[in-house]
Write an enzyme that holds these catalytic residues in place. Sequence first.
Site, mmCIF file in Angstrom:
data_model
loop_
_atom_site.group_PDB
_atom_site.id
_atom_site.type_symbol
_atom_site.label_atom_id
_atom_site.label_comp_id
_atom_site.label_asym_id
_atom_site.label_seq_id
_atom_site.Cartn_x
_atom_site.Cartn_y
_atom_site.Cartn_z
ATOM 1 N N HIS A 41 0.769 -1.297 0.134
ATOM 2 C CA HIS A 41 -0.187 0.003 0.307
ATOM 3 C C HIS A 41 0.577 1.402 -0.112
ATOM 4 C CE1 HIS A 41 -3.443 -2.816 1.626
ATOM 5 N NE2 HIS A 41 -3.493 -2.785 0.355
ATOM 6 N N HIS A 74 0.410 -10.824 2.067
ATOM 7 C CA HIS A 74 -0.874 -11.897 2.952
ATOM 8 C C HIS A 74 -0.525 -12.458 2.163
ATOM 9 C CE1 HIS A 74 -1.547 -7.265 3.991
ATOM 10 N NE2 HIS A 74 -2.345 -7.154 2.977
ATOM 11 N N CYS A 96 4.166 -13.406 3.277
ATOM 12 C CA CYS A 96 5.535 -13.065 4.138
ATOM 13 C C CYS A 96 5.386 -14.819 4.817
ATOM 14 C CB CYS A 96 5.088 -12.292 5.341
ATOM 15 S SG CYS A 96 6.139 -12.264 6.602
ATOM 16 N N HIS A 124 -10.081 -9.089 6.010
ATOM 17 C CA HIS A 124 -9.040 -8.781 5.330
ATOM 18 C C HIS A 124 -8.061 -10.396 4.800
ATOM 19 C CE1 HIS A 124 -4.805 -8.319 5.495
ATOM 20 N NE2 HIS A 124 -4.229 -7.029 6.429
ATOM 21 N N GLU A 126 -5.408 -11.500 4.345
ATOM 22 C CA GLU A 126 -4.679 -12.545 4.776
ATOM 23 C C GLU A 126 -5.729 -13.591 5.691
ATOM 24 O OE1 GLU A 126 -1.484 -11.041 7.503
ATOM 25 O OE2 GLU A 126 -2.118 -12.989 9.164
ATOM 26 N N THR A 160 -1.038 -12.198 11.765
ATOM 27 C CA THR A 160 -0.736 -11.975 12.320
ATOM 28 C C THR A 160 -0.471 -10.599 12.933
ATOM 29 O OG1 THR A 160 0.184 -11.284 10.224
ATOM 30 C CG2 THR A 160 0.805 -13.697 10.622
ATOM 31 N N CYS A 188 3.260 -11.508 14.709
ATOM 32 C CA CYS A 188 4.171 -11.196 14.239
ATOM 33 C C CYS A 188 4.544 -9.598 15.409
ATOM 34 C CB CYS A 188 4.097 -11.021 12.738
ATOM 35 S SG CYS A 188 5.658 -9.230 12.205
ATOM 36 N N SER A 260 5.137 0.224 5.405
ATOM 37 C CA SER A 260 5.007 -0.190 3.535
ATOM 38 C C SER A 260 5.804 0.896 3.338
ATOM 39 C CB SER A 260 3.582 0.021 2.688
ATOM 40 O OG SER A 260 2.791 0.725 3.783
HETATM 41 S S1 SF4 Z 1 4.027 -7.578 9.440
HETATM 42 FE FE1 SF4 Z 1 5.191 -8.893 9.616
HETATM 43 S S2 SF4 Z 1 3.442 -10.587 8.908
HETATM 44 FE FE2 SF4 Z 1 2.732 -8.600 8.064
HETATM 45 S S3 SF4 Z 1 4.601 -8.889 6.227
HETATM 46 FE FE3 SF4 Z 1 5.535 -7.502 7.784
HETATM 47 S S4 SF4 Z 1 7.138 -9.114 8.502
HETATM 48 FE FE4 SF4 Z 1 5.150 -10.323 7.741
#
Ligand code: SF4
Length: 278
Positions: A41, A74, A96, A124, A126, A160, A188, A260
């Site tokens: 994004h 995602h 990821c 979402h 993901e 995540t 994450c 991003s």
């Molecule tokens: S926030 Fe964490 S899970 Fe999401 S893309 Fe980045 S490293 Fe991967």
Amino acid sequence: MKIIVAKTAGFCFGVKRAVNIAFRVAREKRKGVYTLGPIIHNPQVVERLKEKGIVPIEDIKAKKDIKALIIRTHGIPLYLSKEISSIGCEIIDATCPFVKKAQYYAKLLREEDYQVVILGEKEHPEVKGLMSYASDDVMIVDGKKPLPRLKSKVGIVVQTTQPVEALKKVLSHAIEYAKEIKVYNTICNSTALRLKETEEMARKVDVMVVVGGKNSANTTQLARLCGSLSVSTYHVETSSEIEDGWFKGAKKIGITAGASTPDWIIKEVEERIRYIGG
Ligand code: SF4
């Protein structure tokens, strides 16, 4: 005027990896390569990729010359990867690895006969991907409302970017129904660390500049967080939006950026503010 740039500002591991994959493919100058949706994004990065011939598409049937598709961080649902392969299109997987791990656990729980509960946002991408790996009776929960009735064997995986507090709430609800609970904590901590550093910084400076796409959920989350504290906050996509008057009388300026936002845009913003500050 002192300028502090957050250590956590900019690309997280997964985004850096996905963008590197996309630019590597662009350097190979292959024809018919697209990204499924914008790779991240951030309009400036998407524009640079377009200039190099890699354009985002929303529908895999939209292009007749499609040869390969880059999948963003995602991930995608299982049925969609089968559909892409069935039209003879190569999948260049930039999902990821942390998301991949959550997909793997959802599948494992299904195979071990657990009712899968996913903590996350239903709409979402993901979560839509995770759902496709889980059992048919998969349940999506947000950690805010109490859980509906569950089976006695429950397996939990987490989107995540969810906060750990939400997982604690889901666990305390699940325990009321289930006799056996297996939890894969797939959170994450990149987002949590970024928010923590941003909050600490916002409490110490006079002005916060949050850099990143206006369409980026995690960048707007940072801007909202700063805005909720008593600090002047500006959300910009690029240095060209910055106005001299924002920093009048300010002694300390903080800069943070979403996951991003590329380094070169953060650097340009820093240089522009440095120039204004003399
Ligand atoms: S926030 Fe964490 S899970 Fe999401 S893309 Fe980045 S490293 Fe991967």
